[in-house]
Write an enzyme that holds these catalytic residues in place. Structure first.
Site, PDB file in Angstrom:
ATOM      1  N   ASP A  77      -0.765  -6.345  -1.624  1.00 42.87           N
ATOM      2  CA  ASP A  77      -0.379  -5.338  -2.616  1.00 42.87           C
ATOM      3  C   ASP A  77       1.141  -5.377  -2.774  1.00 42.87           C
ATOM      4  O   ASP A  77       1.883  -5.395  -1.788  1.00 42.87           O
ATOM      5  CB  ASP A  77      -0.843  -3.949  -2.155  1.00 42.87           C
ATOM      6  CG  ASP A  77      -0.767  -2.937  -3.275  1.00 42.87           C
ATOM      7  OD1 ASP A  77      -1.816  -2.404  -3.672  1.00 42.87           O
ATOM      8  OD2 ASP A  77       0.364  -2.656  -3.767  1.00 42.87           O
ATOM      9  N   ILE A  78       1.579  -5.377  -4.028  1.00 39.58           N
ATOM     10  CA  ILE A  78       3.015  -5.524  -4.321  1.00 39.58           C
ATOM     11  C   ILE A  78       3.823  -4.275  -3.916  1.00 39.58           C
ATOM     12  O   ILE A  78       5.020  -4.379  -3.640  1.00 39.58           O
ATOM     13  CB  ILE A  78       3.200  -5.893  -5.818  1.00 39.58           C
ATOM     14  CG1 ILE A  78       4.483  -6.642  -6.059  1.00 39.58           C
ATOM     15  CG2 ILE A  78       3.068  -4.679  -6.723  1.00 39.58           C
ATOM     16  CD1 ILE A  78       4.539  -7.338  -7.411  1.00 39.58           C
ATOM     17  N   ASN A 114      -9.991   3.234  -5.311  1.00 43.66           N
ATOM     18  CA  ASN A 114      -9.914   4.288  -6.317  1.00 43.66           C
ATOM     19  C   ASN A 114     -10.697   3.820  -7.536  1.00 43.66           C
ATOM     20  O   ASN A 114     -10.457   2.721  -8.039  1.00 43.66           O
ATOM     21  CB  ASN A 114      -8.449   4.547  -6.690  1.00 43.66           C
ATOM     22  CG  ASN A 114      -7.619   4.963  -5.484  1.00 43.66           C
ATOM     23  OD1 ASN A 114      -8.077   5.738  -4.655  1.00 43.66           O
ATOM     24  ND2 ASN A 114      -6.414   4.432  -5.370  1.00 43.66           N
ATOM     25  N   GLN A 146      -7.210   5.478  -9.983  1.00 45.21           N
ATOM     26  CA  GLN A 146      -7.204   4.036 -10.245  1.00 45.21           C
ATOM     27  C   GLN A 146      -6.146   3.717 -11.296  1.00 45.21           C
ATOM     28  O   GLN A 146      -6.066   4.388 -12.332  1.00 45.21           O
ATOM     29  CB  GLN A 146      -8.592   3.586 -10.737  1.00 45.21           C
ATOM     30  CG  GLN A 146      -8.724   2.077 -10.881  1.00 45.21           C
ATOM     31  CD  GLN A 146     -10.149   1.625 -11.222  1.00 45.21           C
ATOM     32  OE1 GLN A 146     -11.019   2.460 -11.497  1.00 45.21           O
ATOM     33  NE2 GLN A 146     -10.385   0.333 -11.204  1.00 45.21           N
ATOM     34  N   HIS A 157     -10.872  -3.263  -6.976  1.00 46.33           N
ATOM     35  CA  HIS A 157     -10.162  -3.799  -5.810  1.00 46.33           C
ATOM     36  C   HIS A 157     -10.356  -2.869  -4.634  1.00 46.33           C
ATOM     37  O   HIS A 157     -10.377  -1.651  -4.787  1.00 46.33           O
ATOM     38  CB  HIS A 157      -8.670  -3.991  -6.101  1.00 46.33           C
ATOM     39  CG  HIS A 157      -8.015  -2.794  -6.723  1.00 46.33           C
ATOM     40  ND1 HIS A 157      -8.177  -2.475  -8.060  1.00 46.33           N
ATOM     41  CD2 HIS A 157      -7.234  -1.839  -6.192  1.00 46.33           C
ATOM     42  CE1 HIS A 157      -7.506  -1.373  -8.330  1.00 46.33           C
ATOM     43  NE2 HIS A 157      -6.929  -0.955  -7.207  1.00 46.33           N
ATOM     44  N   HIS A 176      -8.652  -1.659  -1.150  1.00 39.17           N
ATOM     45  CA  HIS A 176      -7.367  -1.626  -0.433  1.00 39.17           C
ATOM     46  C   HIS A 176      -7.650  -1.693   1.066  1.00 39.17           C
ATOM     47  O   HIS A 176      -8.567  -1.014   1.550  1.00 39.17           O
ATOM     48  CB  HIS A 176      -6.651  -0.290  -0.672  1.00 39.17           C
ATOM     49  CG  HIS A 176      -6.195  -0.028  -2.075  1.00 39.17           C
ATOM     50  ND1 HIS A 176      -4.902  -0.217  -2.481  1.00 39.17           N
ATOM     51  CD2 HIS A 176      -6.859   0.445  -3.159  1.00 39.17           C
ATOM     52  CE1 HIS A 176      -4.774   0.133  -3.758  1.00 39.17           C
ATOM     53  NE2 HIS A 176      -5.949   0.541  -4.193  1.00 39.17           N
TER      54      HIS A 176
HETATM   55  P1  AMP Z   1      -5.030   1.516  -7.702  1.00 41.43           P
HETATM   56  O1  AMP Z   1      -3.893   2.452  -8.056  1.00 41.43           O
HETATM   57  O2  AMP Z   1      -5.950   2.018  -6.654  1.00 41.43           O
HETATM   58  O3  AMP Z   1      -5.741   1.042  -8.957  1.00 41.43           O
HETATM   59  O4  AMP Z   1      -4.348   0.262  -7.036  1.00 41.43           O
HETATM   60  C1  AMP Z   1      -3.675  -0.715  -7.749  1.00 41.43           C
HETATM   61  C2  AMP Z   1      -2.790  -1.417  -6.774  1.00 41.43           C
HETATM   62  O5  AMP Z   1      -2.426  -2.661  -7.326  1.00 41.43           O
HETATM   63  C3  AMP Z   1      -1.500  -0.653  -6.451  1.00 41.43           C
HETATM   64  O6  AMP Z   1      -1.445  -0.371  -5.055  1.00 41.43           O
HETATM   65  C4  AMP Z   1      -0.409  -1.620  -6.899  1.00 41.43           C
HETATM   66  O7  AMP Z   1       0.699  -1.616  -6.040  1.00 41.43           O
HETATM   67  C5  AMP Z   1      -1.124  -2.957  -6.902  1.00 41.43           C
HETATM   68  N1  AMP Z   1      -0.590  -3.942  -7.827  1.00 41.43           N
HETATM   69  C6  AMP Z   1      -0.325  -3.761  -9.144  1.00 41.43           C
HETATM   70  N2  AMP Z   1       0.146  -4.910  -9.683  1.00 41.43           N
HETATM   71  C7  AMP Z   1       0.132  -5.833  -8.680  1.00 41.43           C
HETATM   72  C8  AMP Z   1       0.507  -7.200  -8.596  1.00 41.43           C
HETATM   73  N3  AMP Z   1       0.978  -7.872  -9.656  1.00 41.43           N
HETATM   74  N4  AMP Z   1       0.377  -7.835  -7.404  1.00 41.43           N
HETATM   75  C9  AMP Z   1      -0.090  -7.168  -6.327  1.00 41.43           C
HETATM   76  N5  AMP Z   1      -0.456  -5.879  -6.346  1.00 41.43           N
HETATM   77  C10 AMP Z   1      -0.341  -5.216  -7.495  1.00 41.43           C
END
Ligand code: AMP
Ligand code: ZN
Length: 137
Positions: A29-30, A85, A92, A98, A100
């Site tokens: 996760d970024i 989420n 979400q 995805h 986590h």
């Molecule tokens: P959610 O808010 O549960 O939908 O989680 C989305 C997750 O994706 C968040 O924790 C972000 O930090 C992560 N995310 C978004 N863009 C990227 C990316 N390009 N590479 C890795 N993680 C990402």
């Protein structure tokens, strides 16, 4: 439809990939809750958990387990959270399913636990019945 996780799965957008196979891919996760926070996704686009085709479920769960074990071992974590989420109301932000995986330490003071509600008399049974009526087995 442009989806950032589809683009990561297709290698059109860079990610720190942990592992992948034909059906799933796992990457960092970024914006981690803790360093090592890892995501596992199906390579095919499904918006949320309910939408996932059955043929992806086993591999997805296997992937989550493999990633959780590696994250825990690598970071010597004392525990881990696995969560997802689903839907805007649930927080979400990327609408490609995805999971986590967040490594946890007793010293990290991260709060995941919400305030809990209490059922009044009979209410629990009513909720259970409502849910049971919608079951598609
Ligand atoms: P959610 O808010 O549960 O939908 O989680 C989305 C997750 O994706 C968040 O924790 C972000 O930090 C992560 N995310 C978004 N863009 C990227 C990316 N390009 N590479 C890795 N993680 C990402
Ligand atoms: Zn997608």
């Amino acid at each position: 439809m442009s989806c950032i996780f589809c683009e990561i799965a297709r290698k059109n957008i860079k990610a720190e990939i942990i592992f992948e196979n034909e059906k799933i891919i796992s990457f960092l996760d970024i914006n981690p809750v803790n360093f090592g926070h890892t995501l596992v996704i199906p390579k095919k686009h499904f918006a949320d958990f309910i939408s996932i085709e059955d043929e992806y479920l086993l591999e997805l769960n296997r992937g989550i387990k493999i990633a959780a074990k590696a994250v825990t071992m690598a970071l010597k974590a004392e525990g881990y959270n696995i969560f997802s989420n689903n839907g805007l109301a649930a927080g979400q932000s990327v609408f490609h399913f995805h999971a986590h995986i967040v490594p946890r330490f007793s010293s990290d003071h991260i709060k995941f636990k919400p305030e809990l509600k209490i059922y009044s008399e009979n209410e629990m049974k009513i909720y259970a019945e409502k849910i049971k009526n919608e079951l598609i087995l």
